[in-house]
Design a protein around this motif. Structure first.
Motif, short mmCIF file in Angstrom:
data_model
loop_
_atom_site.label_atom_id
_atom_site.label_comp_id
_atom_site.label_asym_id
_atom_site.label_seq_id
_atom_site.Cartn_x
_atom_site.Cartn_y
_atom_site.Cartn_z
N ARG A 246 0.81 -1.22 0.00
CA ARG A 246 0.00 0.00 0.00
C ARG A 246 0.84 1.27 0.00
N HIS A 247 2.15 1.11 -0.03
CA HIS A 247 3.02 2.29 0.10
C HIS A 247 3.95 2.43 -1.10
N ASP A 248 4.22 3.67 -1.46
CA ASP A 248 5.25 3.95 -2.45
C ASP A 248 6.38 4.76 -1.81
N ASP A 249 6.33 4.90 -0.49
CA ASP A 249 7.35 5.61 0.26
C ASP A 249 7.69 4.81 1.52
N GLY A 250 8.94 4.36 1.61
CA GLY A 250 9.34 3.54 2.75
C GLY A 250 9.27 4.27 4.08
N TYR A 251 9.47 5.58 4.04
CA TYR A 251 9.39 6.37 5.28
C TYR A 251 7.96 6.36 5.82
N ALA A 252 6.99 6.57 4.93
CA ALA A 252 5.58 6.55 5.34
C ALA A 252 5.20 5.17 5.87
N VAL B 268 3.89 1.85 10.80
CA VAL B 268 4.23 0.80 11.77
C VAL B 268 4.36 1.41 13.16
N ARG B 269 5.06 2.53 13.26
CA ARG B 269 5.26 3.18 14.55
C ARG B 269 3.96 3.70 15.13
N GLU B 270 3.11 4.28 14.30
CA GLU B 270 1.84 4.84 14.77
C GLU B 270 0.92 3.75 15.33
N LEU B 271 1.11 2.54 14.87
CA LEU B 271 0.32 1.42 15.39
C LEU B 271 0.86 0.90 16.72
N GLY B 272 1.98 1.47 17.16
CA GLY B 272 2.51 1.11 18.47
C GLY B 272 3.69 0.17 18.45
N VAL C 180 13.34 1.42 -0.29
CA VAL C 180 14.56 1.37 0.53
C VAL C 180 15.02 2.75 1.01
N PRO C 181 15.11 3.78 0.16
CA PRO C 181 15.58 5.09 0.65
C PRO C 181 14.76 5.60 1.84
N GLY C 182 13.45 5.46 1.77
CA GLY C 182 12.60 5.93 2.87
C GLY C 182 12.79 5.11 4.13
N VAL C 183 12.98 3.81 3.96
CA VAL C 183 13.24 2.95 5.11
C VAL C 183 14.54 3.38 5.81
N LEU C 184 15.58 3.61 5.02
CA LEU C 184 16.87 4.02 5.59
C LEU C 184 16.75 5.35 6.32
N ARG C 185 15.98 6.26 5.76
CA ARG C 185 15.76 7.55 6.43
C ARG C 185 15.06 7.35 7.77
N ALA C 186 14.04 6.49 7.78
CA ALA C 186 13.31 6.22 9.03
C ALA C 186 14.23 5.62 10.09
N LEU C 187 15.14 4.76 9.67
CA LEU C 187 16.08 4.16 10.62
C LEU C 187 17.05 5.21 11.16
N GLU C 188 17.52 6.06 10.28
CA GLU C 188 18.44 7.13 10.70
C GLU C 188 17.79 8.06 11.72
N GLU C 189 16.50 8.30 11.55
CA GLU C 189 15.78 9.20 12.45
C GLU C 189 15.24 8.49 13.70
N GLY C 190 15.42 7.17 13.77
CA GLY C 190 14.97 6.43 14.94
C GLY C 190 13.48 6.22 15.01
N VAL C 191 12.80 6.28 13.86
CA VAL C 191 11.35 6.06 13.85
C VAL C 191 11.04 4.64 14.32
N VAL C 192 11.75 3.68 13.77
CA VAL C 192 11.63 2.27 14.14
C VAL C 192 13.01 1.64 14.01
N SER C 193 13.11 0.37 14.46
CA SER C 193 14.28 -0.44 14.15
C SER C 193 13.82 -1.68 13.41
N VAL C 194 14.74 -2.41 12.83
CA VAL C 194 14.41 -3.61 12.06
C VAL C 194 14.89 -4.84 12.82
N SER C 195 13.97 -5.72 13.12
CA SER C 195 14.30 -6.94 13.87
C SER C 195 14.80 -8.04 12.95
N SER C 196 14.17 -8.14 11.78
CA SER C 196 14.47 -9.24 10.87
C SER C 196 14.12 -8.83 9.45
N VAL C 197 14.67 -9.55 8.49
CA VAL C 197 14.43 -9.32 7.07
C VAL C 197 14.05 -10.65 6.45
#
Length: 291
Positions: free
Chosen positions: A19-25, A30-34, A49-66
């Motif tokens: 449902r997303h075309d932006d990894g940051y969104a 995910v974070r807004e859901l708790g 990927v670019p949006g995901v990396l940005r979210a990780l850099e900003e500490g929005v979430v972390s990644v447990s597994s891939v």
């Protein structure tokens, strides 16, 4: 359960990546859901990927597994965990599986994920697989196989399962060989490999051979077991395994869980608590190092 348990829960992006075309969104949802953590699943295209990396850099979430393959190979826009299989007889397909799986391991290392979740291929319904039939009889043979497998305790089912086990051996040997090579690659990057139990009859490792499969790898191998609650419940209903026995036998190899339920019709990926999975059993098996 300890208060920190909720902080260890991770939401799989298989629920929302399409449902997303932006990894940051996507990460923000995910974070807004708790959830403070997410699993990057096998439906994540390179464009996210670019949006995901940005979210990780900003500490929005972390990644447990891939979950392999992630990100998806270029040109693939849908979830495709079995796009290439380690069981494949084709050297070309085997090489592609190794290439893109190593790419997933590299990505897991880049995003700080502890585990890459893997599928292990399957025994095909083709000439070299469990069903060897002339083209004109394919439909009838397959229907007969499915009917036999749905009849617990029948002689036809036992014969079919025995044939499946015999047919699986060369395919499983290729899986072992390719996983051994991958294990060395993952160990160098500090990434564990979680081999997931599967819901399909012909997917590897076969249920009766899961414990033996892991016995072939050294105790210090990064290769471990990833327990999918929904898949195990489907197989329990079919009389192919008991989740409690499986979890106990592989407790030393257990890396983590996919938590989802199975409804009365047999449909999985339902919300936990809405079906028949014994989550009290799972609670008893969870350890602080599990994901």
């Amino acid at each position: 359960m300890p208060a920190s348990f909720a902080d260890r829960l991770s939401l799989s992006t298989c629920w929302c990546s399409h449902r997303h075309d932006d990894g940051y969104a996507m990460a923000c949802e995910v974070r807004e859901l708790g959830f403070a953590r997410m699993e990057l699943s096998h439906g994540v295209p390179v464009s996210l990927v670019p949006g995901v990396l940005r979210a990780l850099e900003e500490g929005v979430v972390s990644v447990s597994s891939v979950h392999n393959f992630c990100p998806l190979p270029v040109g693939i826009s849908h979830a495709a965990p079995n796009l290439f299989e380690p069981s494949a007889k084709s050297r070309t397909e085997g090489a592609r599986w190794a290439r893109y799986t190593k790419r997933t391991v590299d990505f897991a290392d880049r995003v700080g994920a502890a585990v890459v979740v893997l599928h292990s291929g399957s025994v095909p319904r083709r000439r070299e697989g469990i069903l060897s039939f002339p083209p004109g009889r394919a439909g009838r043979e397959q229907a007969a196989m499915e009917a036999a497998l749905r009849d617990p305790g029948s002689e036809a089912r036992e014969e079919m399962l025995a044939k499946l086990e015999r047919s699986s051996r060369p395919f499983l040997e290729r899986v072992r060989s390719r996983f051994e090579e991958l294990a060395g690659y993952a160990a160098e990057r500090g990434v564990a490999l979680g081999v997931e139990n599967r819901e399909g009859w012909q997917e590897l490792p076969l249920d009766g051979g899961l414990t033996d499969f892991f016995a072939d790898f050294a105790p210090d191998s990064p290769l471990g077991y990833w327990h999918d609650t929904g898949h195990a419940e489907i197989k329990r209903r079919a009389g192919l395994l008991e989740p409690e026995i499986l979890l106990e036998s592989l407790s030393e190899r257990l890396l983590g869980f996919h938590l989802h339920d199975v409804d009365e019709s047999g449909r999985d990926h339902c919300a936990p608590g809405t079906g028949s999975v014994d989550f009290d059993l799972i609670r008893q098996q969870v350890r602080p190092h599990h994901h």
